[in-house]
Motif scaffolding. Structure first.
Motif, PDB file in Angstrom:
ATOM      1  N   ILE A 199      16.925  17.815 -33.445  1.00  0.00           N
ATOM      2  CA  ILE A 199      16.928  19.076 -34.756  1.00  0.00           C
ATOM      3  C   ILE A 199      16.294  19.674 -33.840  1.00  0.00           C
ATOM      4  O   ILE A 199      14.855  19.230 -32.981  1.00  0.00           O
ATOM      5  CB  ILE A 199      15.931  18.064 -35.662  1.00  0.00           C
ATOM      6  CG1 ILE A 199      17.059  16.656 -36.511  1.00  0.00           C
ATOM      7  CG2 ILE A 199      15.717  19.014 -37.101  1.00  0.00           C
ATOM      8  CD1 ILE A 199      16.236  15.951 -36.955  1.00  0.00           C
ATOM      9  N   GLU A 200      16.235  21.183 -34.141  1.00  0.00           N
ATOM     10  CA  GLU A 200      15.846  22.276 -34.011  1.00  0.00           C
ATOM     11  C   GLU A 200      15.234  23.414 -34.870  1.00  0.00           C
ATOM     12  O   GLU A 200      16.838  23.551 -35.364  1.00  0.00           O
ATOM     13  CB  GLU A 200      16.712  23.159 -32.505  1.00  0.00           C
ATOM     14  CG  GLU A 200      16.905  21.365 -31.318  1.00  0.00           C
ATOM     15  CD  GLU A 200      15.192  22.035 -30.323  1.00  0.00           C
ATOM     16  OE1 GLU A 200      14.358  22.303 -30.355  1.00  0.00           O
ATOM     17  OE2 GLU A 200      15.611  21.477 -30.093  1.00  0.00           O
ATOM     18  N   ALA A 201      14.154  23.363 -35.114  1.00  0.00           N
ATOM     19  CA  ALA A 201      13.486  24.208 -35.949  1.00  0.00           C
ATOM     20  C   ALA A 201      14.203  23.943 -37.394  1.00  0.00           C
ATOM     21  O   ALA A 201      15.216  25.487 -38.518  1.00  0.00           O
ATOM     22  CB  ALA A 201      14.199  25.857 -35.763  1.00  0.00           C
ATOM     23  N   PHE A 202      14.422  23.190 -37.955  1.00  0.00           N
ATOM     24  CA  PHE A 202      15.100  22.445 -39.108  1.00  0.00           C
ATOM     25  C   PHE A 202      13.521  23.010 -40.160  1.00  0.00           C
ATOM     26  O   PHE A 202      12.834  22.083 -40.122  1.00  0.00           O
ATOM     27  CB  PHE A 202      15.083  21.042 -39.237  1.00  0.00           C
ATOM     28  CG  PHE A 202      15.403  19.833 -40.390  1.00  0.00           C
ATOM     29  CD1 PHE A 202      17.158  20.929 -40.816  1.00  0.00           C
ATOM     30  CD2 PHE A 202      14.805  20.320 -41.901  1.00  0.00           C
ATOM     31  CE1 PHE A 202      17.266  19.444 -41.924  1.00  0.00           C
ATOM     32  CE2 PHE A 202      15.118  19.760 -43.163  1.00  0.00           C
ATOM     33  CZ  PHE A 202      17.146  19.585 -42.665  1.00  0.00           C
ATOM     34  N   ARG A 225       1.737  24.366 -51.407  1.00  0.00           N
ATOM     35  CA  ARG A 225       2.219  24.023 -50.415  1.00  0.00           C
ATOM     36  C   ARG A 225       2.689  24.302 -49.457  1.00  0.00           C
ATOM     37  O   ARG A 225       1.910  24.912 -48.894  1.00  0.00           O
ATOM     38  CB  ARG A 225       3.341  25.526 -51.403  1.00  0.00           C
ATOM     39  CG  ARG A 225       4.800  25.784 -50.880  1.00  0.00           C
ATOM     40  CD  ARG A 225       5.342  27.603 -52.060  1.00  0.00           C
ATOM     41  NE  ARG A 225       6.739  27.683 -51.260  1.00  0.00           N
ATOM     42  CZ  ARG A 225       6.433  28.430 -50.076  1.00  0.00           C
ATOM     43  NH1 ARG A 225       5.631  29.562 -50.034  1.00  0.00           N
ATOM     44  NH2 ARG A 225       7.770  29.266 -49.732  1.00  0.00           N
ATOM     45  N   ARG A 226       3.787  23.777 -48.145  1.00  0.00           N
ATOM     46  CA  ARG A 226       3.705  24.024 -47.312  1.00  0.00           C
ATOM     47  C   ARG A 226       5.085  24.616 -46.538  1.00  0.00           C
ATOM     48  O   ARG A 226       6.300  23.368 -47.069  1.00  0.00           O
ATOM     49  CB  ARG A 226       3.084  22.741 -46.669  1.00  0.00           C
ATOM     50  CG  ARG A 226       1.406  22.541 -46.800  1.00  0.00           C
ATOM     51  CD  ARG A 226       0.964  23.561 -45.229  1.00  0.00           C
ATOM     52  NE  ARG A 226      -0.161  23.451 -44.783  1.00  0.00           N
ATOM     53  CZ  ARG A 226      -1.520  23.714 -46.049  1.00  0.00           C
ATOM     54  NH1 ARG A 226      -0.839  24.957 -47.511  1.00  0.00           N
ATOM     55  NH2 ARG A 226      -2.972  24.078 -46.322  1.00  0.00           N
ATOM     56  N   VAL A 227       5.388  25.191 -45.695  1.00  0.00           N
ATOM     57  CA  VAL A 227       6.573  25.479 -45.110  1.00  0.00           C
ATOM     58  C   VAL A 227       6.117  24.707 -43.405  1.00  0.00           C
ATOM     59  O   VAL A 227       5.829  25.189 -42.864  1.00  0.00           O
ATOM     60  CB  VAL A 227       6.706  26.754 -44.787  1.00  0.00           C
ATOM     61  CG1 VAL A 227       8.220  27.191 -44.523  1.00  0.00           C
ATOM     62  CG2 VAL A 227       6.481  27.696 -45.888  1.00  0.00           C
ATOM     63  N   MET A 228       7.401  23.864 -43.477  1.00  0.00           N
ATOM     64  CA  MET A 228       6.780  23.607 -42.171  1.00  0.00           C
ATOM     65  C   MET A 228       8.826  23.505 -41.103  1.00  0.00           C
ATOM     66  O   MET A 228       9.176  23.329 -41.743  1.00  0.00           O
ATOM     67  CB  MET A 228       7.195  21.456 -42.054  1.00  0.00           C
ATOM     68  CG  MET A 228       5.817  21.841 -43.178  1.00  0.00           C
ATOM     69  SD  MET A 228       5.916  19.111 -43.578  1.00  0.00           S
ATOM     70  CE  MET A 228       7.318  20.562 -44.848  1.00  0.00           C
ATOM     71  N   ALA A 229       8.355  23.970 -39.614  1.00  0.00           N
ATOM     72  CA  ALA A 229       9.698  23.447 -39.178  1.00  0.00           C
ATOM     73  C   ALA A 229       9.491  21.934 -37.868  1.00  0.00           C
ATOM     74  O   ALA A 229       8.603  21.914 -37.431  1.00  0.00           O
ATOM     75  CB  ALA A 229       9.532  24.144 -37.987  1.00  0.00           C
ATOM     76  N   LEU A 230      10.654  21.569 -38.279  1.00  0.00           N
ATOM     77  CA  LEU A 230      10.747  19.908 -37.117  1.00  0.00           C
ATOM     78  C   LEU A 230      12.193  20.203 -36.354  1.00  0.00           C
ATOM     79  O   LEU A 230      12.718  20.912 -36.398  1.00  0.00           O
ATOM     80  CB  LEU A 230      11.188  19.468 -39.050  1.00  0.00           C
ATOM     81  CG  LEU A 230       9.932  19.047 -39.750  1.00  0.00           C
ATOM     82  CD1 LEU A 230       9.588  19.887 -40.906  1.00  0.00           C
ATOM     83  CD2 LEU A 230      10.697  17.487 -40.599  1.00  0.00           C
TER      84      LEU A 230
END
Length: 339
Positions: free
Chosen positions: A76-79, A90-95
């Motif tokens: 998985i890239e940049a999910f 609130r949090r925005v995450m790149a997985l």
């Protein structure tokens, strides 16, 4: 590297790191993950990822993606995940995730890296909103400039009509026409999809046809307009200057190159050549009359526009017509959206 404990490595990285079993049970959570999401290690290890906290990690699309990592070995890239956490907001995450396989123990696990991109996402949103607002303001400014120019042109035209004849009346008419042409330019710019640049093919072709229609008088000579203009993005400031030059050249050709009932053709071309862009306005009329009242002023205007564009101007005129060619160097020839 053989003497370094892998835990020491993963504890130094800024991203949150989790090691998951194939059933998404958490086997390891590094210090950064626990700190970012306000989770104690003992409350994370041994629990299913989607049961962590109050269910904030129960994300169906993430579970599906992680199960695909185990079943198909895909990474998985940049999910991107956008969630609200009661303790941190609130949090925005790149997985990013990939499978880790231990051949000796035949264990398949998932290494999940979590980058907190909340601040970056906020800045991107603010930048996009600011860009839209600036665009709207500039569009409004362009519209108001167009209206103001139309009002000024109308006032000058009224003043010209108050003079019965003479050079004063002719001069005012020429000024009114130039102001009207500039208003037409801003009108076309306000209709463009972008305020940064306009497409030369549409912009100049419509401008030339409007000019011929506005200058050509009823009962006058029949003038044929031919255009061959390549699709080329022009920066707005360059487009305005080029448009003013085309306005001057086409207007002069239509009004003065074909006296009486003479029929003729005006040709406007814009072509790309290696390293340069060439604008040409030509007619098959009688040539430039140096005795015409505004010929000197028109020539100086065209030369001034060429100098402003950083180009070279070449003019040839005789009894078989007039050709004016503007050559722009490559650095001025086109507009690069990536610059």
């Amino acid at each position: 590297m053989r003497g370094i404990d892998p835990r020491d490595l993963v504890e130094t990285v800024r991203e949150g790191l989790l090691v998951l079993d194939s059933d998404l049970t958490i086997r390891f959570a590094n210090r950064s993950f626990c700190h970012t999401f306000a989770v104690a290690p003992e409350d994370a290890v041994g629990r299913k990822l989607y049961k962590l906290g109050n269910g904030q990690w129960d994300i169906p699309e993430l579970r599906t993606a992680l199960e695909t990592v185990v079943s198909n070995g895909k990474s998985i890239e940049a999910f991107e995940v956008d969630r609200f956490f009661p303790s941190i907001g609130r949090r925005v995450m790149a997985l990013n995730a990939r499978e880790v396989y231990r051949p000796r123990k035949k264990i398949r696990q998932i290494l999940l890296a979590i980058e907190d991109v909340t601040e970056r996402a906020r800045l991107e949103r603010e930048h996009a909103i600011a860009g839209e607002r600036i665009g709207m303001l500039l569009q409004e400014l362009t519209h108001r400039v167009k209206n103001s120019l139309q009002i000024i042109a109308a006032m000058v035209s009224i003043e010209a009509r108050s003079h019965e004849s003479g050079e004063g009346k002719a001069a005012l008419e020429r000024v009114s026409h130039r102001i009207s042409a500039l208003g037409q330019l801003y009108s076309k710019l306000s209709k463009a999809n972008t305020i940064e640049a306009v497409d030369a093919a549409t912009y100049l072709d419509e401008l030339c046809r409007d000019l011929v229609a506005s200058v050509h008088t009823e009962g006058g000579p029949s003038i044929v307009l031919e255009t061959d203009i390549e699709s080329e993005l022009l920066p707005t400031d360059r487009a305005i200057t080029i448009g003013l030059m085309v306005n001057e050249l086409v207007t002069n050709a239509v009004k003065y190159a074909f006296p009486g009932d003479t029929k003729g053709t005006v040709v406007v071309t814009l072509k790309r050549a290696p390293g340069e862009l060439r604008l040409t306005v030509a007619d098959n009329g009688q040539g430039v009359d140096p005795r015409r009242a505004d010929s000197g002023l028109g020539g100086r205007l065209v030369e001034g526009f060429a100098q402003q564009l950083g180009g070279q101007l070449k003019r040839e005129s005789g009894d078989k017509g007039t050709i004016v060619c503007l050559t722009l160097p490559s650095r001025e020839a086109s507009y690069d959206l990536l610059s």
